[in-house]
Structures are given as C-alpha cells and as structure tokens.
Design an enzyme around this catalytic site. Structure first.
Site, PDB file in Angstrom:
ATOM      1  N   HIS A 125       0.801  -1.214   0.000  1.00 15.07           N
ATOM      2  CA  HIS A 125       0.000   0.000   0.000  1.00 15.07           C
ATOM      3  C   HIS A 125       0.840   1.274   0.000  1.00 15.07           C
ATOM      4  CE1 HIS A 125      -3.639  -2.265   0.316  1.00 15.07           C
ATOM      5  NE2 HIS A 125      -3.328  -2.795   1.489  1.00 15.07           N
TER       6      HIS A 125
ATOM      7  N   ARG B 210       7.006  -5.682   3.238  1.00 11.51           N
ATOM      8  CA  ARG B 210       5.695  -6.256   2.927  1.00 11.51           C
ATOM      9  C   ARG B 210       5.556  -6.230   1.400  1.00 11.51           C
ATOM     10  NH1 ARG B 210      -0.216  -4.389   5.115  1.00 11.51           N
ATOM     11  NH2 ARG B 210       0.305  -2.385   4.135  1.00 11.51           N
TER      12      ARG B 210
ATOM     13  N   GLU C 210      -5.698 -11.406   8.358  1.00 13.84           N
ATOM     14  CA  GLU C 210      -6.513 -10.205   8.174  1.00 13.84           C
ATOM     15  C   GLU C 210      -7.876 -10.487   7.561  1.00 13.84           C
ATOM     16  OE1 GLU C 210      -4.185  -7.501   5.774  1.00 13.84           O
ATOM     17  OE2 GLU C 210      -3.267  -9.146   4.662  1.00 13.84           O
TER      18      GLU C 210
END
Length: 255
Positions: free
Chosen positions: A49, A74, A150
C-alpha cells in the site's frame, strides 16, 4: 558487519520487550535516514500500500545497511518472484499479506527458503555482499517470515497456518480483519468481537511457539499492545508521523 534482524530480536528478548518496528511507505532515502536516528529496532518497507517499488526498495536496503538498521518488507502479494527478489536484495523479514489458508502459508514458505526446505532460486547477489559468502547456508536461520492474518478465513485457518514449516508466525492486519468481521476497516479496533479475535491470534500463535506481531496506527495503541505481550509491535508509518507533526506545528503556530 551489517546488523542482522536476528541480532535486534535477540536484544529485544534479552531486554524483555517486544521488537519495535517502524513502517515506511515513501521511497525517499532521507526519510529512512531520519527514522534510523531514533532507535527503531527494525523497519518495514511497504510495497503493498506504500509508494515504494522493488527498485526503490533495493536502494533503501543499501541505505539501511549503512545505518545498521535491519529491514523487513511487505510485498505487494504472496508472489514468489517478488518475495525472492526482496530476499536477494538483503531483506531479512517478510510480512506477507492475505495468507488465508495453510496452502497460502506453504506457498510463502516455498518462496523464502532454499531447497530442500523450499523453492527459492539461488542468486543472492546483494545479500551475499551484505552478509557474506555463506549467506545461503544460514539465511533461513535469520529470516522472520510472518503470515498476515486479516480475514475471517485466515482466523479460522490460524492453527493450520501456524503448523506450516518455514513460517515464523503471524502479523495481524486489524483494518482488513475488522472489515471482514464487522464491515468497517478499523486500524485500531474497539469492537469487542474484533478485539477478542486479535487477542486470540496472539494467544494461539504464542501457544504454538510462533511469533506474534501486530500493526498499529498510534504510539498509544502500540504501547497498549506491547503491554499485552506481543513479540513485535509496529508504530505509526512515516506518512502518519509527518502528518501528525505537521498538524501539531500548524496548530501551535496559529495558536
């Protein structure tokens, strides 16, 4: 010799505290240098992100090495090509998004470990320069491999995910978890069902001998999670820290 992530983890455990992880979303080396001056144990680059691409991540890895700051990444997804490349570039931790099953966890494990434990292709050009010619022999011993939990699906599959060889533990993504559980993405959940689920993830992971880490948006929440006994807590991102400091400065100046 470059400071290893395993060194930082051992120091934190000796001190009886969780690993304190910074979070970087911008590709600017000057930002990394500014963060490195403030005693984070390690730093994660967000290629999912954040605004960092793989080439920029490699440049930041070189900057971090000169600052003795261990790096995790990530990746954008559970993709063997990108994960393997990040490891070849010297990253020693992978926080992999959307691991929803044991099959997903096995795919992650195959990407991070050399044969016979995995399917990572040999060619650690930058990692060998950073850590020495024998890097490939001990790379698995210095890797922190975290599956992001998640979703409801991942929560249900948690024991099976933790049982996968080659996975160090889990990393809770509260926003997506709360989105799938209550239809609201909350980075620091207060809903009792979600809070209980987050606590259960830590308890289950640690009971299984795994590593338990959690994402946070604010220092207060990170401190709260540290007091609960998480093995690693992430603090606010570079964007959040800059935004918060900017807002506070404007408010103070204007009175």
């Amino acid at each position: 010799m470059t400071r290893r992530l395993s060194h930082a983890l051992a120091e934190a455990r000796t001190a009886g505290r969780p690993l304190l992880n910074g979070w970087m979303m911008t590709p600017e080396p000057a930002v990394l240098e500014a963060l490195a001056a403030h005693d984070w144990d390690c730093l994660t680059l967000d290629l999912q992100h954040g605004q960092i691409d793989p080439t920029q991540a490699r440049t930041l890895a070189r900057t971090a090495a000169g600052l003795d700051l261990p790096l995790l990444a990530r990746p954008a997804w559970n993709d063997m090509a990108q994960i393997s490349r990040l490891l070849d570039d010297g990253f020693e931790g992978i926080i992999c998004p959307m691991v929803n099953s044991a099959a997903d966890a096995r795919q992650l494990a195959r990407a991070v470990h050399y044969a016979p434990s995995g399917e990572r292709s040999y060619g650690p050009v930058r990692a060998r320069a950073a850590y020495g010619a024998d890097y490939w022999k001990e790379s698995s011993d210095n890797l922190l491999v975290l599956a992001m939990i998640e979703t409801r699906e991942a929560l249900e599959a948690l024991p099976d995910i933790l049982a996968v060889d080659g996975i160090s533990g889990v990393y809770v993504g509260p926003a997506d978890l709360s989105l799938t559980m209550i239809g609201q993405p909350t980075g620091e959940p207060t809903n009792p069902e979600v809070v209980a689920a987050v606590d259960r993830i830590r308890e289950t992971a640690q009971a299984a001998g795994g590593f338990a880490a959690v994402h946070n948006l604010t220092p207060d929440h990170a401190s709260k999670m540290a007091a609960k006994g998480w093995d690693m807590v992430t603090g606010p991102s570079d964007i959040a820290l800059l935004s918060g400091a900017s807002a506070a400065a404007v408010k103070q100046i204007r009175g």
